[in-house]
Design a protein around this motif. Structure first.
Motif, PDB file in Angstrom:
ATOM      1  N   GLN A  71      16.530  34.137 147.761  1.00 39.54           N
ATOM      2  CA  GLN A  71      17.443  34.311 146.632  1.00 39.54           C
ATOM      3  C   GLN A  71      17.126  35.582 145.845  1.00 39.54           C
ATOM      4  O   GLN A  71      18.032  36.315 145.433  1.00 39.54           O
ATOM      5  CB  GLN A  71      17.372  33.083 145.725  1.00 39.54           C
ATOM      6  N   LEU A  72      15.848  35.860 145.640  1.00 40.77           N
ATOM      7  CA  LEU A  72      15.460  37.071 144.917  1.00 40.77           C
ATOM      8  C   LEU A  72      15.817  38.318 145.729  1.00 40.77           C
ATOM      9  O   LEU A  72      16.246  39.333 145.164  1.00 40.77           O
ATOM     10  CB  LEU A  72      13.973  37.037 144.601  1.00 40.77           C
ATOM     11  N   LEU A  73      15.652  38.245 147.042  1.00 38.19           N
ATOM     12  CA  LEU A  73      16.074  39.349 147.894  1.00 38.19           C
ATOM     13  C   LEU A  73      17.583  39.548 147.785  1.00 38.19           C
ATOM     14  O   LEU A  73      18.077  40.684 147.678  1.00 38.19           O
ATOM     15  CB  LEU A  73      15.676  39.074 149.341  1.00 38.19           C
ATOM     16  N   GLY A  74      18.328  38.442 147.801  1.00 38.20           N
ATOM     17  CA  GLY A  74      19.770  38.531 147.647  1.00 38.20           C
ATOM     18  C   GLY A  74      20.168  39.091 146.288  1.00 38.20           C
ATOM     19  O   GLY A  74      21.148  39.832 146.171  1.00 38.20           O
ATOM     20  N   MET A  75      19.407  38.758 145.255  1.00 36.10           N
ATOM     21  CA  MET A  75      19.663  39.300 143.916  1.00 36.10           C
ATOM     22  C   MET A  75      19.582  40.823 143.932  1.00 36.10           C
ATOM     23  O   MET A  75      20.462  41.518 143.405  1.00 36.10           O
ATOM     24  CB  MET A  75      18.661  38.725 142.924  1.00 36.10           C
ATOM     25  N   VAL A  76      18.520  41.348 144.546  1.00 34.16           N
ATOM     26  CA  VAL A  76      18.350  42.804 144.627  1.00 34.16           C
ATOM     27  C   VAL A  76      19.493  43.430 145.426  1.00 34.16           C
ATOM     28  O   VAL A  76      20.069  44.456 145.025  1.00 34.16           O
ATOM     29  CB  VAL A  76      16.987  43.148 145.256  1.00 34.16           C
ATOM     30  N   LEU A  77      19.841  42.805 146.545  1.00 33.98           N
ATOM     31  CA  LEU A  77      20.937  43.314 147.362  1.00 33.98           C
ATOM     32  C   LEU A  77      22.245  43.306 146.584  1.00 33.98           C
ATOM     33  O   LEU A  77      23.024  44.273 146.639  1.00 33.98           O
ATOM     34  CB  LEU A  77      21.072  42.469 148.635  1.00 33.98           C
ATOM     35  N   GLY A  78      22.488  42.238 145.834  1.00 33.62           N
ATOM     36  CA  GLY A  78      23.707  42.167 145.036  1.00 33.62           C
ATOM     37  C   GLY A  78      23.770  43.257 143.981  1.00 33.62           C
ATOM     38  O   GLY A  78      24.833  43.846 143.735  1.00 33.62           O
ATOM     39  N   MET A  79      22.632  43.547 143.341  1.00 31.50           N
ATOM     40  CA  MET A  79      22.597  44.611 142.338  1.00 31.50           C
ATOM     41  C   MET A  79      22.842  45.975 142.981  1.00 31.50           C
ATOM     42  O   MET A  79      23.531  46.832 142.404  1.00 31.50           O
ATOM     43  CB  MET A  79      21.254  44.591 141.614  1.00 31.50           C
ATOM     44  N   VAL A  80      22.289  46.181 144.176  1.00 34.24           N
ATOM     45  CA  VAL A  80      22.522  47.440 144.879  1.00 34.24           C
ATOM     46  C   VAL A  80      24.002  47.601 145.214  1.00 34.24           C
ATOM     47  O   VAL A  80      24.606  48.666 145.001  1.00 34.24           O
ATOM     48  CB  VAL A  80      21.664  47.511 146.156  1.00 34.24           C
ATOM     49  N   LEU A  81      24.605  46.541 145.718  1.00 35.96           N
ATOM     50  CA  LEU A  81      26.033  46.599 146.047  1.00 35.96           C
ATOM     51  C   LEU A  81      26.880  46.842 144.805  1.00 35.96           C
ATOM     52  O   LEU A  81      27.844  47.625 144.837  1.00 35.96           O
ATOM     53  CB  LEU A  81      26.459  45.295 146.724  1.00 35.96           C
ATOM     54  N   ALA A  82      26.531  46.185 143.701  1.00 41.96           N
ATOM     55  CA  ALA A  82      27.270  46.392 142.453  1.00 41.96           C
ATOM     56  C   ALA A  82      27.122  47.831 141.985  1.00 41.96           C
ATOM     57  O   ALA A  82      28.089  48.435 141.485  1.00 41.96           O
ATOM     58  CB  ALA A  82      26.776  45.423 141.379  1.00 41.96           C
ATOM     59  N   GLY A  83      25.913  48.400 142.142  1.00 35.39           N
ATOM     60  CA  GLY A  83      25.715  49.790 141.761  1.00 35.39           C
ATOM     61  C   GLY A  83      26.538  50.742 142.607  1.00 35.39           C
ATOM     62  O   GLY A  83      27.103  51.723 142.100  1.00 35.39           O
ATOM     63  N   VAL A  84      26.626  50.457 143.912  1.00 33.81           N
ATOM     64  CA  VAL A  84      27.429  51.295 144.802  1.00 33.81           C
ATOM     65  C   VAL A  84      28.907  51.230 144.407  1.00 33.81           C
ATOM     66  O   VAL A  84      29.609  52.251 144.368  1.00 33.81           O
ATOM     67  CB  VAL A  84      27.237  50.857 146.261  1.00 33.81           C
ATOM     68  N   LEU A  85      29.388  50.037 144.097  1.00 34.90           N
ATOM     69  CA  LEU A  85      30.808  49.860 143.806  1.00 34.90           C
ATOM     70  C   LEU A  85      31.203  50.272 142.394  1.00 34.90           C
ATOM     71  O   LEU A  85      32.275  50.852 142.181  1.00 34.90           O
ATOM     72  CB  LEU A  85      31.195  48.391 144.026  1.00 34.90           C
ATOM     73  N   TYR A  86      30.349  49.974 141.418  1.00 33.48           N
ATOM     74  CA  TYR A  86      30.738  50.140 140.017  1.00 33.48           C
ATOM     75  C   TYR A  86      29.885  51.129 139.234  1.00 33.48           C
ATOM     76  O   TYR A  86      30.185  51.407 138.074  1.00 33.48           O
ATOM     77  CB  TYR A  86      30.675  48.783 139.292  1.00 33.48           C
ATOM     78  N   GLY A  87      28.817  51.649 139.832  1.00 30.37           N
ATOM     79  CA  GLY A  87      27.917  52.508 139.086  1.00 30.37           C
ATOM     80  C   GLY A  87      26.901  51.678 138.323  1.00 30.37           C
ATOM     81  O   GLY A  87      26.889  50.452 138.390  1.00 30.37           O
ATOM     82  N   THR A  88      26.056  52.346 137.573  1.00 29.80           N
ATOM     83  CA  THR A  88      24.973  51.653 136.873  1.00 29.80           C
ATOM     84  C   THR A  88      25.161  51.609 135.375  1.00 29.80           C
ATOM     85  O   THR A  88      24.303  51.101 134.657  1.00 29.80           O
ATOM     86  CB  THR A  88      23.629  52.341 137.172  1.00 29.80           C
ATOM     87  N   GLY A  89      26.254  52.120 134.841  1.00 27.03           N
ATOM     88  CA  GLY A  89      26.494  52.072 133.399  1.00 27.03           C
ATOM     89  C   GLY A  89      26.974  50.710 132.970  1.00 27.03           C
ATOM     90  O   GLY A  89      27.235  49.814 133.772  1.00 27.03           O
ATOM     91  N   ARG A  90      27.096  50.512 131.648  1.00 31.16           N
ATOM     92  CA  ARG A  90      27.613  49.244 131.122  1.00 31.16           C
ATOM     93  C   ARG A  90      29.062  49.086 131.526  1.00 31.16           C
ATOM     94  O   ARG A  90      29.824  50.053 131.610  1.00 31.16           O
ATOM     95  CB  ARG A  90      27.502  49.198 129.587  1.00 31.16           C
ATOM     96  N   GLY A  91      29.473  47.851 131.750  1.00 30.63           N
ATOM     97  CA  GLY A  91      30.839  47.571 132.143  1.00 30.63           C
ATOM     98  C   GLY A  91      31.807  47.772 131.003  1.00 30.63           C
ATOM     99  O   GLY A  91      31.456  47.819 129.832  1.00 30.63           O
ATOM    100  N   ALA A  92      33.087  47.885 131.375  1.00 34.48           N
ATOM    101  CA  ALA A  92      34.113  48.139 130.374  1.00 34.48           C
ATOM    102  C   ALA A  92      34.237  47.022 129.382  1.00 34.48           C
ATOM    103  O   ALA A  92      34.654  47.219 128.248  1.00 34.48           O
ATOM    104  CB  ALA A  92      35.465  48.357 131.082  1.00 34.48           C
TER     105      ALA A  92
END
Length: 241
Positions: free
Chosen positions: A208-229
């Protein structure tokens, strides 16, 4: 005028109650499904439906109080994504402690409601590599959904989107999509259809922790690392995470 968030003790209590209720729904519906049918498909359908509906309702009810994380993975990713200007480390630890305690309490409550002796350890082994892969995928997807809603400014869709994803992931992942370290610990206290043997908990949590990191990486690729709108500026309002 923006309302101040509830005090930390009330938010922590909301996480304890919400996580406990969620695990009670998951475990209770699993026990009920066990008693109604020996068909694994019927049992899975009943458990997935009850879990998704219960999760959606709990997010809608408790979200305005604590954010309705109910999950250390969600708490950690929300804390990390809002880390600049957000002193939430102590709050994150308090949330996680409440979630773990609530998950155990919810599992014991479900066992007691069905006349079973509370505290029996689960015997269902879930340590096979393909199950761990499924759990990593399930958790990554959950993180991507939560982060995607935040980055696109649509957090109000969380009750439907998160519940819908979990309901689907219970079916499309080999692990049954726990995607929640606290719920994993709680489900070790129920020797039922939804249980997990204590010996499998460390590997499941690591996945689950590995998946958490993967999910954050994917979110960064798709949406960037700034705060959401949809996220308020920390200077204007203080939000839990």
């Amino acid at each position: 005028m923006r309302m101040s968030p509830p005090a930390l003790p009330r938010r922590v209590a909301a996480e304890f109650i919400g996580t406990g209720a969620l695990v009670a729904v998951i475990v209770g519906s699993g026990i009920r499904a066990d008693s109604l049918s020996q068909d694994i498909g019927v049992r899975l359908l009943a458990n997935a439906t009850a879990s998704a509906l219960g999760l959606g309702l709990l997010i809608a009810l408790i979200g305005p109080l604590s954010g309705a994380h109910f999950n250390p993975v969600v708490t950690l990713t929300e804390w990390w994504s809002r880390r600049p200007g957000h002193g939430g480390g102590r709050e994150a630890l308090a949330y996680i402690g409440a979630q773990l305690a609530g998950a155990v309490a919810g599992a014991l409550l479900a066992e007691a409601m069905f006349g079973r002796a509370p505290g029996a350890w689960a015997t269902e082994s879930r340590a096979a590599p393909h199950l761990l892969l499924g759990e990593a995928v399930a958790t990554a997807g959950l993180v991507l959904v939560v982060q995607g809603l935040r980055h696109t400014g649509r957090p109000a869709l969380a009750p439907i989107a998160v519940a819908g994803y979990i309901g689907a992931a219970i079916w499309f992942t080999s692990s049954g999509s726990f995607a929640n370290p606290a719920a994993t610990v709680g489900r070790a206290f129920s020797d039922s259809f939804t249980g997990i043997a204590p010996a499998s908990v460390p590997a499941f949590t690591a996945a689950q922790l590995l998946g958490m990191v993967l999910g954050m990486v994917l979110a960064g690729v798709l949406y960037g690392t700034g705060r959401g709108a949809g996220e308020p500026n920390p200077a204007e309002a203080r939000r839990t995470g």
